[in-house]
Every structure is written in C-alpha cells, then in structure tokens.
Design an enzyme around this catalytic site. Structure first.
Site, mmCIF file in Angstrom:
data_model
loop_
_atom_site.group_PDB
_atom_site.id
_atom_site.type_symbol
_atom_site.label_atom_id
_atom_site.label_comp_id
_atom_site.label_asym_id
_atom_site.label_seq_id
_atom_site.Cartn_x
_atom_site.Cartn_y
_atom_site.Cartn_z
ATOM 1 N N SER A 8 0.790 -1.227 0.000
ATOM 2 C CA SER A 8 0.000 0.000 0.000
ATOM 3 C C SER A 8 0.822 1.277 0.000
ATOM 4 C CB SER A 8 -0.943 0.012 1.204
ATOM 5 O OG SER A 8 -0.217 0.008 2.423
ATOM 6 N N HIS A 37 -5.183 -4.922 -0.396
ATOM 7 C CA HIS A 37 -5.249 -3.939 -1.483
ATOM 8 C C HIS A 37 -5.235 -4.577 -2.874
ATOM 9 C CE1 HIS A 37 -4.819 -0.263 0.965
ATOM 10 N NE2 HIS A 37 -4.119 -1.053 1.777
ATOM 11 N N LYS A 47 -12.334 -2.377 1.989
ATOM 12 C CA LYS A 47 -11.875 -1.655 0.798
ATOM 13 C C LYS A 47 -12.788 -1.960 -0.386
ATOM 14 C CE LYS A 47 -7.299 -1.632 2.821
ATOM 15 N NZ LYS A 47 -7.701 -2.242 4.103
#
Length: 553
Positions: A328, A356, A388
């Site tokens: 990230s 991610h 996310k």
C-alpha cells in the site's frame, strides 16, 4: 536482517525503560546466601498458593505442566518473579525452564539481580512494600500524560503548527466518500480512501445492509461460537471461499485483528516466520506475538528468501512466508509464482495479504492469484479485508477446510470476539454479488489507475515501483514539503494524504493516491496537472527532467 532487531533499532517499537540507568552489576549476593535455594523456596510457596495445595506436595523436579498450571497462571507466575527479582523476564520463562529446579538455577545464575533477595522474599510473603521504594518510582511510569512517547507526539504536533501547517490527521468527511468527498462544507476530489470499486455508497449495497439490520438488528450480540451465528455469516464465508478459490473461509470483525490473531495462533516457538521487509503493521504484530523466530527478507526478493530457507529451514518445525498482494505504500506487486515455487521447494506455508489486491487485480477482481493465473490451492492462507473493495468492515482467511475449522474453534480473535455485525456481513455479500454481475468495474478501475500512473510519469513525477494497482505514490522526499504540497492541493480542491517518516523511510515522504473506478478521466487529468504546478513551486527537485525539458505545465 533479523526482524526482531529491525523492530527495536528501526524505532517502530520503543520499549519503556525500567530505570534511568544500567543495573549496578557490582552488587552481588553474599557468598553465604544460597540464591538458588531461596528462589526454589519462593517458587514452592508461590506454586502451592496458586494451586491451593500443601507446599509439602510440591516436587522441584516435577514439570510445571504436570501440576496443571495453565497459560494464564504461568504468565502470572512469571510476572511475580519479575517483581521479586526487580528485572525483566521472558514471558515464556516457565516453558523454557519447565520445573522449579531448572528455573531457580537459571535465575540464580543471571547477573544484575537485586541484592538482599532474602528480605524481598520475606516482604513478598507478607505483602508489604517499603514506602521509600514506592517513592522512587518516576511519575512517567504511572501517568499517561507524562509518557515520554506521548510528550514526543505532542512536540511533533506543535512543530506542525509552528510551521504554519494544519494537522492532516483525523479529517472529518461529512458524506459518502467516493471520487469526491465533503470536508468543512467543501466538495473535493478525493484520493485518500480505499473505496476502489465504489461499493460504499452504492444503493444496492446500502439497501442490503439496511435489510439485514431490520431482520437481525445492529449486532449479533455474542461470539459466533456461543450464540452469535447468523445465516449471513455462513453465506458470506461460502461466497468468499468461492471468490478466492479456496475450500473454506473464516470472517473476523477487523482486518488488523485478522492478521494478528491468525499468525500468532498458528505459529509459535520452534517455528520460523519470514516476512517481506515492507509488511503491514498487522503482520508484524502477529509475528511478534507468535513467539516464533522472525526474519525480514528484502522487499519482493524471492531469491533472498530462497537463500535464507536453504540455510535455515532445517532448524525449525513449521515455517511461514508472508507477502502482500499489493503493497500500500508503493503500489507494487510481488512475483507470486516465484514465491510459490520457493515455498513448495522448502515445504513452508505461504500467506498472502490481499487487503489492497482483492477486487483490484485480475480480470474479475479475484486478486493476485487470478492476476498470475496460479492454482489458489498453492497458497495456504489467503487473507483479505472487507473495508476496501467490499464496502464493509472486517477481514477473512480463506484456505483448506482443516485450517479454517481449527481457527473457528480455537483462534482467540474469533472465539472471544463478537461476530461480524449483520449490516457489515450483508454489505460484503452484496458487494461480492455486484462485482460478479459487473466485472466491468474492475476494468474501469484498471483504466483509471493506468491513466493516472502514465500521466504522472509523463509529467516527470516520481511514482516509485507502482504497477497495475490502484495505489500510485508521488514521492516528494522531504517530509515538510510533502505536507505543504498536500495542503496546497487541499486549497485547490484535491484531498490526498501525506505519508511521512516514520511511516515511510526518511527521505521518501510521498503523497499516496488511491484511485477509484468512480474517478473520471477529467478529474485525473486535472489532479496530475495541479500536482505538477504546486510541486514546481514547493519542491521542484521532486519533478523529473522530462517535465522540465518539455516545459510542460
């Protein structure tokens, strides 16, 4: 580098000192005083007290486990030994020296023990503590407002104000955060949240969460093992396992807790954990708490990992390798097939943190496994977060049936925690269903991310190793200038957070842009141009020669 050394020396974890000076090693027990016997006597009395048995029934050669001493009692015993001896002791001391005789001999042989142990044992027996000893304890050891670490934080915040900068942290966002956000009544283009697929705020997802509340309430009100299990949980775990390509999945209430509790529970003493040098804090905390031997290998360097395992694998029972799908801070991707080869060759476990990368990589957003076309079964532990791409809160572990079943019955962060709330479970489920129905969201996210990356490079901005992900850093270097650039962009209607030392290595401060599928090409074009204009004024050294030569603006 050994990870344990990296933690202490790198400043990520700062131990509280127990005194202002080194122990006086000139002090020693009188030769006439039998230290080993004194410690043995104390241990016999304390163990008898804890177990509520006659001290005459304690045999110093018998292992602690044979007395039925549980883990909490063992840790308490270790803590009382610290108080008795006036020094830090390992929390695994009772397991390292498994009976009274061995433990007493070890402790008596240690240097720097407090003298006059006999009188301390007497005071320990009647519970009295001299007032003069209490007076010598510094206030910073019992007042949070005087913690040196807290005072350092206050100085850092004051330094920001002294530079004329606003505190960039805990910014209040007043509405749903997607490609734009509202802060202090202003609408800004937003790049500081992980709503990669626009699922948070999507009407379909929101309605599913509301319906779950109407049916099940706002909380499941218990651990799932006890009475918190809901049909939503079972359906969600089946969907996650199917999406990743694993046999089963388990859902936790927090992404950070998912890594901490899983790693620390599955691995321990006599095991080895090797993690990428840029691993997330949740991975590091899980590693430290596991009690396993730890080694950080150079970032994305599978060759270095292979070499370490060639040299050390035979020394340990279980070995875990931990990497991430997308890192990230830099937005780069590891060579998963090579890591799989290494782990298979050395008979190790492989864990991939997809916080991610799931929902972002691969044609259908199924993550780094789909991106490289690997067999999902070749990865032992697939970890991901729900906050996310899936518009919720929590985390999951997907893998073989055996490991998931074991975690569901024994992992502390699952067994002793309330189950995932109905609304969060339903929001995740709806997001997965919507993603399966609309895989074009992933394609559009990829296009927008590529547009931002290519445009930034064309203007000479330093985007580091970012590739094929939705994370694009713009590396500035100097922390102060990075904050100034962030605030200049905020004035221009662009919200992007600065990442400065110690979150990133000194001299590599950056703005971190998280791209969403909801961003428009026009927003991205305007943003990159604004970054270049403000950087040319604040930190021109951060813009590459290509932009300067072309005179682009």
């Amino acid at each position: 580098m050994e990870f344990r050394n990296q933690l202490w020396e790198g400043g990520e974890i700062q131990p509280f000192p127990l005194s202002n000076s080194e122990p006086d090693k000139s002090n020693s027990f009188p030769e006439s005083f039998d230290t080993t016997a004194a410690i043995q006597s104390w241990l016999v009395a304390k163990l008898a007290e804890q177990l509520e048995i006659d001290p005459q029934g304690i045999e110093i050669h018998q292992d602690f486990v044979e007395y039925g001493l549980n883990s909490i009692e063992a840790i308490n015993l270790s803590g009382e030994l610290e108080n008795l001896l006036g020094r830090r002791l390992s929390p695994t001391l009772i397991w390292d020296y498994p009976n009274i005789e061995m433990l007493a001999v070890h402790l008596a042989g240690e240097v720097g023990l407090e003298p006059a142990l006999e009188s301390k044992i007497d005071r320990s027996a009647n519970g009295s503590v001299a007032e003069s000893e209490s007076d010598q304890i510094l206030p910073e050891y019992y007042r949070f407002d005087l913690y040196p670490e807290y005072r350092q934080l206050q100085q850092q915040l004051e330094a920001l104000e002294g530079q004329g900068l606003h505190n960039p942290y805990f910014t209040v966002h007043e509405q749903v955060v997607r490609d734009t956000t509202w802060i202090e009544g202003r609408e800004l283009i937003n790049y500081s949240t992980y709503n990669y697929l626009g699922m948070s705020g999507d009407p379909v997802v929101s309605e599913a969460a509301k319906a779950a509340i109407d049916r099940y309430g706002t909380s499941v009100s218990a651990s799932r093992l006890a009475s918190g299990e809901k049909p939503l949980h079972q359906e969600l775990e089946r969907e996650l396992a199917d999406f990743v390509g694993a046999e089963e999945a388990i859902v936790y209430v927090g992404g950070h807790a998912t890594n901490v509790t899983t790693i620390s529970h599955l691995f321990g003493k006599n095991d080895l954990i090797l993690h990428d040098a840029l691993s997330h804090n949740s991975i590091l905390q899980g590693c430290v708490l596991s009690g396993a031997s730890l080694i950080a290998f150079p970032h994305n360097d599978w060759q270095a990992l292979d070499q370490i395992l060639q040299e050390r694998r035979y020394r340990y029972k279980r070995v875990l390798v931990v990497i991430e799908g997308v890192y990230s801070m830099d937005g780069d991707i590891p060579n998963l097939p090579k890591f799989i080869e290494v782990k298979q060759h050395h008979k190790a476990f492989l864990m991939v943190d997809e916080a991610h990368s799931v929902g972002v990589l691969g044609a259908q957003g199924r993550g780094i496994g789909e991106y490289f076309g690997v067999n999902p079964a070749d990865v032992d532990l697939w970890m991901g977060t729900l906050s996310k791409s899936f518009a919720s809160c929590g985390g999951y572990i997907a893998g073989c049936r055996a490991v998931v079943e074991y975690l569901k019955y024994t992992a502390p962060g699952f067994v002793y925690s309330v189950g995932l709330s109905p609304s969060n479970a339903a929001a995740t489920l709806a997001s997965i269903h919507l993603l399966k129905a609309e895989p074009e969201r992933v394609a559009q996210l990829r296009d927008r991310s590529q547009q931002f990356l290519e445009l930034a490079k064309a203007y000479g901005l330093n985007t580091g190793p970012s590739k094929d992900s939705a994370v694009v850093p713009v590396i500035v270097g100097d922390s102060l200038k990075c904050m100034q650039l962030s605030q200049a962009l905020f004035v221009r209607g662009i919200n992007v957070q600065p990442m400065c030392y110690p979150a990133v290595p000194d001299g590599t401060a950056r703005l971190r842009f998280f791209i969403s599928y909801t961003h428009s090409p026009e927003q991205i074009q305007a943003t990159v141009e604004a970054v270049v204009e403000e950087a040319s004024r604040i930190c021109p050294e951060s813009i590459g020669t290509l932009h300067k030569q072309n005179g682009q603006h």
